[in-house]
Design a protein around this motif. Sequence first.
Motif, short mmCIF file in Angstrom:
data_model
loop_
_atom_site.label_atom_id
_atom_site.label_comp_id
_atom_site.label_asym_id
_atom_site.label_seq_id
_atom_site.Cartn_x
_atom_site.Cartn_y
_atom_site.Cartn_z
N ALA A 1 91.82 57.40 -15.42
CA ALA A 1 92.39 57.61 -16.33
C ALA A 1 91.44 58.45 -17.47
O ALA A 1 92.03 59.38 -18.35
CB ALA A 1 92.75 56.45 -17.15
N PRO A 2 90.38 58.16 -17.74
CA PRO A 2 89.42 58.83 -18.69
C PRO A 2 89.28 60.40 -18.27
O PRO A 2 88.65 60.94 -19.37
CB PRO A 2 87.97 58.12 -18.72
CG PRO A 2 88.44 56.83 -18.18
CD PRO A 2 89.50 57.05 -17.09
N HIS A 3 89.61 60.68 -17.14
CA HIS A 3 89.14 61.99 -16.70
C HIS A 3 90.44 63.07 -16.51
O HIS A 3 90.31 64.17 -16.13
CB HIS A 3 88.58 61.87 -15.50
CG HIS A 3 87.22 61.11 -15.46
ND1 HIS A 3 86.05 61.55 -16.17
CD2 HIS A 3 86.77 59.68 -14.97
CE1 HIS A 3 85.29 60.71 -16.19
NE2 HIS A 3 85.78 59.40 -15.47
N THR A 4 91.50 62.60 -16.78
CA THR A 4 92.91 62.95 -16.38
C THR A 4 93.40 63.70 -17.68
O THR A 4 93.19 63.18 -18.86
CB THR A 4 93.81 62.31 -15.62
OG1 THR A 4 94.36 61.21 -16.62
CG2 THR A 4 93.17 61.81 -14.45
N LEU B 1 95.46 51.97 -20.11
CA LEU B 1 95.18 53.18 -19.62
C LEU B 1 95.55 54.42 -20.79
O LEU B 1 94.91 55.55 -20.74
CB LEU B 1 95.98 53.59 -18.22
CG LEU B 1 95.83 52.86 -17.06
CD1 LEU B 1 96.92 52.88 -15.92
CD2 LEU B 1 94.48 53.01 -16.57
N GLY B 2 96.45 54.14 -21.45
CA GLY B 2 96.81 55.05 -22.39
C GLY B 2 95.87 55.31 -23.49
O GLY B 2 96.20 56.29 -24.20
N ALA B 3 94.99 54.40 -23.73
CA ALA B 3 93.99 54.84 -24.59
C ALA B 3 93.00 55.91 -24.03
O ALA B 3 92.18 56.47 -24.83
CB ALA B 3 92.95 53.48 -24.81
N HIS B 4 93.16 56.20 -22.88
CA HIS B 4 92.32 57.36 -22.55
C HIS B 4 93.03 58.70 -22.02
O HIS B 4 92.52 59.74 -21.90
CB HIS B 4 91.57 56.79 -21.05
CG HIS B 4 90.84 55.63 -21.29
ND1 HIS B 4 89.58 55.67 -21.96
CD2 HIS B 4 91.03 54.34 -20.84
CE1 HIS B 4 89.00 54.29 -22.00
NE2 HIS B 4 90.13 53.51 -21.47
N THR B 5 94.20 58.20 -21.78
CA THR B 5 95.02 59.75 -21.23
C THR B 5 96.54 59.44 -21.71
O THR B 5 97.11 58.42 -21.92
CB THR B 5 94.79 59.92 -19.88
OG1 THR B 5 95.33 61.16 -19.31
CG2 THR B 5 95.42 58.73 -18.93
N LEU C 1 88.96 67.05 -12.99
CA LEU C 1 90.27 66.52 -13.46
C LEU C 1 90.63 66.97 -14.93
O LEU C 1 91.73 66.46 -15.36
CB LEU C 1 90.57 65.13 -12.81
CG LEU C 1 90.33 64.74 -11.66
CD1 LEU C 1 90.53 63.10 -11.47
CD2 LEU C 1 91.51 65.44 -10.94
N ASP C 2 89.69 67.62 -15.59
CA ASP C 2 90.01 67.81 -17.03
C ASP C 2 91.34 68.34 -17.28
O ASP C 2 91.68 69.37 -16.84
CB ASP C 2 89.08 68.61 -17.59
CG ASP C 2 87.58 67.76 -17.75
OD1 ASP C 2 87.56 66.52 -17.65
OD2 ASP C 2 86.73 68.36 -17.94
N GLY C 3 92.40 67.85 -18.00
CA GLY C 3 93.40 68.40 -18.35
C GLY C 3 94.56 68.39 -16.95
O GLY C 3 95.65 68.84 -17.29
N ARG C 4 94.25 67.81 -15.92
CA ARG C 4 95.08 67.93 -14.77
C ARG C 4 95.83 66.50 -14.81
O ARG C 4 95.59 65.58 -15.50
CB ARG C 4 94.07 67.48 -13.41
CG ARG C 4 93.09 68.71 -13.35
CD ARG C 4 93.76 70.14 -13.19
NE ARG C 4 92.67 71.26 -12.85
CZ ARG C 4 92.41 71.76 -11.70
NH1 ARG C 4 93.32 71.63 -10.43
NH2 ARG C 4 91.65 72.59 -11.55
N THR C 5 97.08 66.92 -13.90
CA THR C 5 98.04 65.70 -13.96
C THR C 5 97.74 65.34 -12.19
O THR C 5 97.84 65.67 -11.29
CB THR C 5 99.41 66.35 -13.85
OG1 THR C 5 99.49 66.93 -15.35
CG2 THR C 5 100.59 65.25 -13.45
#
Length: 264
Positions: free
Chosen positions: A26-29, A50-54, A3-7
């Motif tokens: 969230a931490p992986h997207t 959630l915005g703290a992660h992505t 999921l790195d960089g994925r939407t």
Amino acid sequence: MNLDGRTVVLTGATSGIGQAAARLLAPHTGTLVIQGPQPASEVAALIKELGAHTEVHYVAADFTSFEQVRQAGAEIRAMVPAIDVLINNAGVPGTAHRQVTADGNERTLQVNYLALTLLTEILLPAIPSGGRIVNVSSTTHRMVSLALDDLNLAHGYDPVRAYAQSKLAILTYSLQFAQQVSDRGIGVVAISPGVISTSLLHQMFGAGGARVEHGGRRIAEAVTADVPTGTYIDDGEIVAPSEEARDLSAATALAARTASLIPS
């Protein structure tokens, strides 16, 4: 799927297992688009968390309205150029007494199933080859048969029947849809997250069930699981759906009835 960089787009993300899944994902997207029925102001704390992660986008939409589903789809298409994962998780329990939406459908059927098919249709052009759709069904799909001549349960309504039928419809649709989009390289996975202690469960079946984090984890696992398209996963185990869910004639009839219930 990495999921790195994925939407990722996740419906029903502001409560229950959807919220738990959002926190896990969230931490992986790269980008997470979440949907819920509340105004953004009511879920501001979750969006900030959630915005703290992505990168997070929020879409407010009440799925009892097809107009709002269409608006949500248009908003999402404008927010992100491509969708790597679509998770259709939004769902409601059957109500004690039959309720009909302004669109003329039994509420449980519309929110859980019809809105899912409509949103998927709108977002499908944005899902590239290698993308995945995860549809949240339920093991309760084994409790009922599709009332193909009365999907809106104008006769013989029961809250558990309404919920179970909506989940059977999701699974039947998912198996057929997996075949329809396979040539585009898009995978479709349906899951039952297990028996989870949520207000939905308690409203229809009483107390009990695993923690919501368990259900959220099952959703997150389905996103990255190395499984063939058309797979059904029940609480982490790959199992065969009910015979009716795999019935091609029922799937064909369901598709025709679905199209007739969603105005163009």
